[in-house]
Design an enzyme around this catalytic site. Sequence first.
Site, PDB file in Angstrom:
ATOM      1  CD  GLU A   1       0.461   0.152  -1.594  1.00  0.00           C
ATOM      2  OE1 GLU A   1      -0.112   0.478  -2.650  1.00  0.00           O
ATOM      3  OE2 GLU A   1       1.318  -0.753  -1.534  1.00  0.00           O
TER       4      GLU A   1
ATOM      5  CE  LYS B   1       2.171  -4.301  -2.775  1.00  0.00           C
ATOM      6  NZ  LYS B   1       2.413  -2.893  -3.171  1.00  0.00           N
TER       7      LYS B   1
ATOM      8  CB  CYS C   1      -1.440  -2.224  -3.784  1.00  0.00           C
ATOM      9  SG  CYS C   1      -1.582  -1.146  -5.231  1.00  0.00           S
TER      10      CYS C   1
END
Length: 285
Positions: free
Chosen positions: A49, A121, A162
Site C-alpha cells: 500500500e 479502497k 489494508c
Amino acid sequence: MIKMARAGFRIALLQLKVGPNKSQNVANALTRIRSAVKDDGARVVALPECFNSPYGTQHFAEYAEEVPSGETSRSLSAIAKELGIYLIGGTIPERNPTENKIYNTCTVWSPEGDLMATYRKIHLFDINIPGGITFRESDVLTGGSDLAIVPIDGAKIGIGICYDIRFDELARLYRNKGCDMLIFPGAFNMKTGPLHWELLARARANDTQSYVATISPARDAGAGYVAWGHSMVVDPWAQVVASAKEGEETVLADLEFAKVDEVRAQIPIFSQRRTDLYDTEQQKS
Ligand SMILES: NC(=O)CCC(=O)C(=O)O
C-alpha cells in the site's frame, strides 16, 4: 470424470522501503521487481500500500496521480510488459480530476503491460484509539464502490486494500464470486499490527478457504506513520507459509491452487451454509 489438478505460480511480495522522494520510491520498486523475476523466478509480483508516497493524509494530494496516465502507472505497465509478468501494483493516491476526488488505488497489470483492473479502497481507514493511533483517511480520500477480480493462470484473484481486510463481508463476496486468492496491499501500524495483522490474514484465509497475501511497506521508525511490516502469504488451510520481518525484504511463495480445491472438498463449508436461515434472520433485525 477425472478432474485435472490446478496449476499455480510463484508470487513475490515486495516489502519496500518508502520515503519522501517519489521517483526514488518508484525506481526502487522497479529494481526489486526485476530482481524478484530474474533472480527469484516470480510470475506474479505484488507491491505494498502507498508505495510511491509516504502514508499520511497530509501527503496524498501532493503525491496523487491520474490512473493510468500518471508516471507511476506508466512505469508499472512498462515493467510488467518488459518482464512478461502479472503485477499487483500496490497502491498509490489516485487523483480523479473530473470528480475532483482522491482515491487509494491498486492497479493490476498484465504480462502485455495492459491495465487489467483498478481497485479503489472501499473501506477507508478511520479509527481513533486514544493513546494509540488516530487516523482519518476520509478527511482527504473517497472510498471506492467496486470489487476487482483478475484471472491469473487459471486462478481468480480478488483485490482489497489494508483496512478492507477487517470486513469479512468483502471477502465473502469475493468467495461467492469464485475467488481462490485475496491480495491486500496494506500498511498496518505499530498499535494494530501486532494485534491483528496476522490474525486477520489467517481469518480471511480460513473464512474463504483461499490463499491470502498481505504486502506492507518496510518499517521506518523515523516515519510519520510507522508500518508494521510482516508481509505474508497464508494458504487455504490458514497457515502462514512465508513471511517477512520488518525491514525491506522479498517474500516468495509457490502457490498450488489444488490446495484450495483440497480444503474446500475436505471441509465443505461453502455448500453447507444455511443461507435460507441467514437471510430470514437478517430480515428480522
Ligand atoms: N492503511 C490502513 O488501512 C491501515 C489499517 C490498519 O492499520 C488497521 O488496523 O486496520
